[in-house]
Scaffold this motif. Structure first.
Motif, PDB file in Angstrom:
ATOM      1  N   ALA A  69       0.822  -1.213   0.000  1.00 45.46           N
ATOM      2  CA  ALA A  69       0.000   0.000   0.000  1.00 45.46           C
ATOM      3  C   ALA A  69       0.853   1.259   0.000  1.00 45.46           C
ATOM      4  O   ALA A  69       0.474   2.267  -0.605  1.00 45.46           O
ATOM      5  CB  ALA A  69      -0.934  -0.014   1.217  1.00 45.46           C
ATOM      6  N   ILE A  70       2.016   1.238   0.647  1.00 45.24           N
ATOM      7  CA  ILE A  70       2.838   2.446   0.739  1.00 45.24           C
ATOM      8  C   ILE A  70       3.372   2.866  -0.624  1.00 45.24           C
ATOM      9  O   ILE A  70       3.697   4.032  -0.841  1.00 45.24           O
ATOM     10  CB  ILE A  70       4.013   2.218   1.734  1.00 45.24           C
ATOM     11  CG1 ILE A  70       4.628   3.557   2.160  1.00 45.24           C
ATOM     12  CG2 ILE A  70       5.064   1.324   1.126  1.00 45.24           C
ATOM     13  CD1 ILE A  70       3.705   4.419   2.956  1.00 45.24           C
ATOM     14  N   THR A  71       3.417   1.956  -1.606  1.00 44.75           N
ATOM     15  CA  THR A  71       3.931   2.287  -2.943  1.00 44.75           C
ATOM     16  C   THR A  71       2.853   2.839  -3.863  1.00 44.75           C
ATOM     17  O   THR A  71       3.157   3.301  -4.961  1.00 44.75           O
ATOM     18  CB  THR A  71       4.538   1.029  -3.598  1.00 44.75           C
ATOM     19  OG1 THR A  71       3.510   0.047  -3.780  1.00 44.75           O
ATOM     20  CG2 THR A  71       5.634   0.438  -2.731  1.00 44.75           C
ATOM     21  N   GLN A  72       1.580   2.816  -3.444  1.00 46.86           N
ATOM     22  CA  GLN A  72       0.483   3.274  -4.290  1.00 46.86           C
ATOM     23  C   GLN A  72       0.183   4.746  -4.047  1.00 46.86           C
ATOM     24  O   GLN A  72       0.347   5.257  -2.944  1.00 46.86           O
ATOM     25  CB  GLN A  72      -0.769   2.432  -4.012  1.00 46.86           C
ATOM     26  CG  GLN A  72      -0.577   0.941  -4.251  1.00 46.86           C
ATOM     27  CD  GLN A  72      -1.778   0.124  -3.798  1.00 46.86           C
ATOM     28  OE1 GLN A  72      -2.843   0.664  -3.522  1.00 46.86           O
ATOM     29  NE2 GLN A  72      -1.597  -1.185  -3.735  1.00 46.86           N
ATOM     30  N   ASP A  73      -0.293   5.433  -5.121  1.00 45.94           N
ATOM     31  CA  ASP A  73      -0.657   6.840  -5.004  1.00 45.94           C
ATOM     32  C   ASP A  73      -1.929   7.022  -4.192  1.00 45.94           C
ATOM     33  O   ASP A  73      -2.057   7.961  -3.412  1.00 45.94           O
ATOM     34  CB  ASP A  73      -0.838   7.467  -6.394  1.00 45.94           C
ATOM     35  CG  ASP A  73       0.476   7.530  -7.166  1.00 45.94           C
ATOM     36  OD1 ASP A  73       1.532   7.644  -6.512  1.00 45.94           O
ATOM     37  OD2 ASP A  73       0.441   7.452  -8.404  1.00 45.94           O
ATOM     38  N   ASP A 171       6.582   1.622   7.369  1.00 45.92           N
ATOM     39  CA  ASP A 171       5.586   1.765   6.313  1.00 45.92           C
ATOM     40  C   ASP A 171       4.203   2.043   6.897  1.00 45.92           C
ATOM     41  O   ASP A 171       3.450   2.880   6.388  1.00 45.92           O
ATOM     42  CB  ASP A 171       5.525   0.493   5.459  1.00 45.92           C
ATOM     43  CG  ASP A 171       6.796   0.286   4.643  1.00 45.92           C
ATOM     44  OD1 ASP A 171       7.545   1.266   4.452  1.00 45.92           O
ATOM     45  OD2 ASP A 171       7.038  -0.854   4.199  1.00 45.92           O
ATOM     46  N   ALA A 172       3.850   1.325   7.955  1.00 52.48           N
ATOM     47  CA  ALA A 172       2.532   1.493   8.570  1.00 52.48           C
ATOM     48  C   ALA A 172       2.366   2.896   9.130  1.00 52.48           C
ATOM     49  O   ALA A 172       1.300   3.508   9.004  1.00 52.48           O
ATOM     50  CB  ALA A 172       2.344   0.451   9.678  1.00 52.48           C
ATOM     51  N   GLN A 173       3.418   3.429   9.744  1.00 54.22           N
ATOM     52  CA  GLN A 173       3.321   4.773  10.308  1.00 54.22           C
ATOM     53  C   GLN A 173       3.139   5.819   9.218  1.00 54.22           C
ATOM     54  O   GLN A 173       2.341   6.751   9.353  1.00 54.22           O
ATOM     55  CB  GLN A 173       4.574   5.084  11.136  1.00 54.22           C
ATOM     56  CG  GLN A 173       4.531   6.463  11.797  1.00 54.22           C
ATOM     57  CD  GLN A 173       5.474   6.547  12.980  1.00 54.22           C
ATOM     58  OE1 GLN A 173       5.485   5.685  13.841  1.00 54.22           O
ATOM     59  NE2 GLN A 173       6.263   7.600  13.025  1.00 54.22           N
ATOM     60  N   THR A 174       3.874   5.683   8.104  1.00 46.17           N
ATOM     61  CA  THR A 174       3.744   6.624   6.992  1.00 46.17           C
ATOM     62  C   THR A 174       2.373   6.504   6.329  1.00 46.17           C
ATOM     63  O   THR A 174       1.727   7.512   6.016  1.00 46.17           O
ATOM     64  CB  THR A 174       4.849   6.365   5.950  1.00 46.17           C
ATOM     65  OG1 THR A 174       6.121   6.488   6.585  1.00 46.17           O
ATOM     66  CG2 THR A 174       4.750   7.364   4.806  1.00 46.17           C
ATOM     67  N   LEU A 175       1.906   5.290   6.113  1.00 44.99           N
ATOM     68  CA  LEU A 175       0.618   5.047   5.457  1.00 44.99           C
ATOM     69  C   LEU A 175      -0.536   5.589   6.280  1.00 44.99           C
ATOM     70  O   LEU A 175      -1.460   6.218   5.743  1.00 44.99           O
ATOM     71  CB  LEU A 175       0.442   3.549   5.224  1.00 44.99           C
ATOM     72  CG  LEU A 175      -0.902   3.080   4.660  1.00 44.99           C
ATOM     73  CD1 LEU A 175      -1.073   3.595   3.232  1.00 44.99           C
ATOM     74  CD2 LEU A 175      -0.994   1.562   4.701  1.00 44.99           C
ATOM     75  N   GLY A 222      -3.248  10.151   4.506  1.00 48.70           N
ATOM     76  CA  GLY A 222      -3.287  11.151   3.448  1.00 48.70           C
ATOM     77  C   GLY A 222      -3.773  10.641   2.112  1.00 48.70           C
ATOM     78  O   GLY A 222      -4.184  11.423   1.252  1.00 48.70           O
ATOM     79  N   LYS A 223      -3.753   9.317   1.901  1.00 49.04           N
ATOM     80  CA  LYS A 223      -4.091   8.805   0.573  1.00 49.04           C
ATOM     81  C   LYS A 223      -4.996   7.570   0.610  1.00 49.04           C
ATOM     82  O   LYS A 223      -5.031   6.784  -0.322  1.00 49.04           O
ATOM     83  CB  LYS A 223      -2.814   8.471  -0.189  1.00 49.04           C
ATOM     84  CG  LYS A 223      -1.932   7.419   0.472  1.00 49.04           C
ATOM     85  CD  LYS A 223      -0.704   7.138  -0.400  1.00 49.04           C
ATOM     86  CE  LYS A 223       0.161   6.039   0.177  1.00 49.04           C
ATOM     87  NZ  LYS A 223       1.330   5.743  -0.679  1.00 49.04           N
ATOM     88  N   ILE A 224      -5.722   7.393   1.709  1.00 46.18           N
ATOM     89  CA  ILE A 224      -6.651   6.274   1.824  1.00 46.18           C
ATOM     90  C   ILE A 224      -8.068   6.789   1.575  1.00 46.18           C
ATOM     91  O   ILE A 224      -8.517   7.736   2.235  1.00 46.18           O
ATOM     92  CB  ILE A 224      -6.553   5.601   3.202  1.00 46.18           C
ATOM     93  CG1 ILE A 224      -5.122   5.113   3.453  1.00 46.18           C
ATOM     94  CG2 ILE A 224      -7.520   4.428   3.297  1.00 46.18           C
ATOM     95  CD1 ILE A 224      -4.916   4.466   4.809  1.00 46.18           C
ATOM     96  N   PHE A 225      -8.772   6.193   0.629  1.00 48.89           N
ATOM     97  CA  PHE A 225     -10.090   6.646   0.213  1.00 48.89           C
ATOM     98  C   PHE A 225     -11.109   5.521   0.358  1.00 48.89           C
ATOM     99  O   PHE A 225     -10.763   4.334   0.390  1.00 48.89           O
ATOM    100  CB  PHE A 225     -10.055   7.107  -1.256  1.00 48.89           C
ATOM    101  CG  PHE A 225      -9.196   8.323  -1.470  1.00 48.89           C
ATOM    102  CD1 PHE A 225      -9.772   9.573  -1.581  1.00 48.89           C
ATOM    103  CD2 PHE A 225      -7.823   8.210  -1.578  1.00 48.89           C
ATOM    104  CE1 PHE A 225      -8.988  10.702  -1.786  1.00 48.89           C
ATOM    105  CE2 PHE A 225      -7.025   9.324  -1.789  1.00 48.89           C
ATOM    106  CZ  PHE A 225      -7.611  10.574  -1.889  1.00 48.89           C
ATOM    107  N   SER A 226     -12.371   5.908   0.438  1.00 48.56           N
ATOM    108  CA  SER A 226     -13.457   4.933   0.483  1.00 48.56           C
ATOM    109  C   SER A 226     -14.232   4.970  -0.826  1.00 48.56           C
ATOM    110  O   SER A 226     -14.227   5.980  -1.541  1.00 48.56           O
ATOM    111  CB  SER A 226     -14.406   5.238   1.649  1.00 48.56           C
ATOM    112  OG  SER A 226     -15.018   6.508   1.481  1.00 48.56           O
TER     113      SER A 226
END
Length: 310
Positions: A69-73, A171-175, A222-226
């Protein structure tokens, strides 16, 4: 083909966890006898904080999801992200880490001493009151040899909880934009049996401890959407979350002090059980956490007589 058990497959990043981060000290190395008036004690400890909750939540599937997930926009919210949040929370509440601390104690008056402990990120202040046993020194005993002692104390610790900079948790903290702060109170009741006059050779100690932790945590993705059901179009960003929680833990401990007059070795073991309760997650989800914490440690301690107590 050799098949590894789930625990063995987790060993590489569990070993990384053991080499990073700090936690509020809950290893009890006190004896029932407090520092005599006008004297100092100083020392340090190395140990492990082994939390069953953090070990159980950090699985290969959770690790793989966070790394992808951290590599996705943009990231579509999915139930598996709940597990990533649970792992981050479990680590802050019940970390599996190597621990170390340095401390100093001073006898303020008869039967009362105070101390400060630095755990490389966590700061602790405490006081112990001795309600049983003599108050002398090895040089000037105040009671019979091999006496019994008892004391009760209060420790206050504060720290900014942070996930370590290692793969997956970094990665989890950044995501998730995860942050946390915590305050811990610890109340130990300690009984001990002296070896020689006034613990001249050392002592064996045991007792119970109750801790209360106050945690403030947040997720700011910042980049997680529903998605709207049946639609393939991103509709809205998952809102951030800020929450507070407190929980208690009850444990038992035993420690041994061996040496002579001015220098001692201190092996210790403490075990706690805690039901952390229910925690809010992103997207109106919740997680329930509980676990056992095992804390073995080994330390050294130096007694520094002062004035007429030399």
């Amino acid at each position: 083909m050799i098949r590894l058990s789930p625990l063995l497959r987790q060993l590489p990043w569990l070993c990384l966890l053991l080499m990073a981060a700090c936690t509020a000290p809950r290893s009890v190395i006190h004896s029932g006898k407090v520092t005599p008036r006008g004297q100092f004690k100083a020392g340090g400890n190395l140990g492990f904080n082994v939390g069953t909750s953090s070990i159980g939540k950090i699985t290969g599937a959770v690790k793989s999801l966070a790394e992808q997930a951290i590599t996705q926009d943009t990231v579509n919210y999915r139930p598996a992200l709940d597990k990533v949040q649970e792992a981050a929370l479990a680590y802050v509440l019940d970390p599996t880490v190597a621990t170390s601390d340095l401390y100093v104690r001073y006898g303020v008056v008869d039967r009362l001493d105070v101390g400060y402990k630095y755990s490389f990120g966590a700061h602790s202040f405490d006081a112990m009151y001795q309600f049983m046993g003599p108050t002398g020194t090895p040089e000037k005993p105040g009671g019979p040899a091999n006496a019994n002692y008892g004391s009760v104390g209060l420790q206050f610790s504060t720290q900014r909880a942070k996930l370590p900079n290692i793969p997956f948790l970094d990665d989890a903290q950044t995501l998730l934009g995860f942050t946390a702060k915590r305050i811990d109170l610890l109340v130990p009741v300690v009984f001990s049996h002296s070896f020689g006059n006034e613990e001249e050779i050392g002592n064996v100690s045991y007792g119970l401890a109750y801790s209360r932790s106050f945690v403030k945590y947040g997720f700011e993705p910042g980049k997680i959407f529903s998605y709207v059901p049946g639609s393939t179009t991103v509709t809205e960003k998952i809102p951030s979350l800020l929450a507070k929680k407190s929980y208690g833990a009850l444990g038992g401990f035993v420690n041994l002090k061996l040496g002579y007059r001015y220098a001692y070795f201190l092996p210790a073991l403490a075990i706690y059980y805690q039901n952390y309760g229910t925690y809010k997650l992103l997207n109106n989800k919740e997680a329930k956490l509980k676990g056992v914490t095992i804390i073995p440690s080994l330390g050294v301690q130096f007694r520094i007589p002062a004035g007429k107590n030399r």
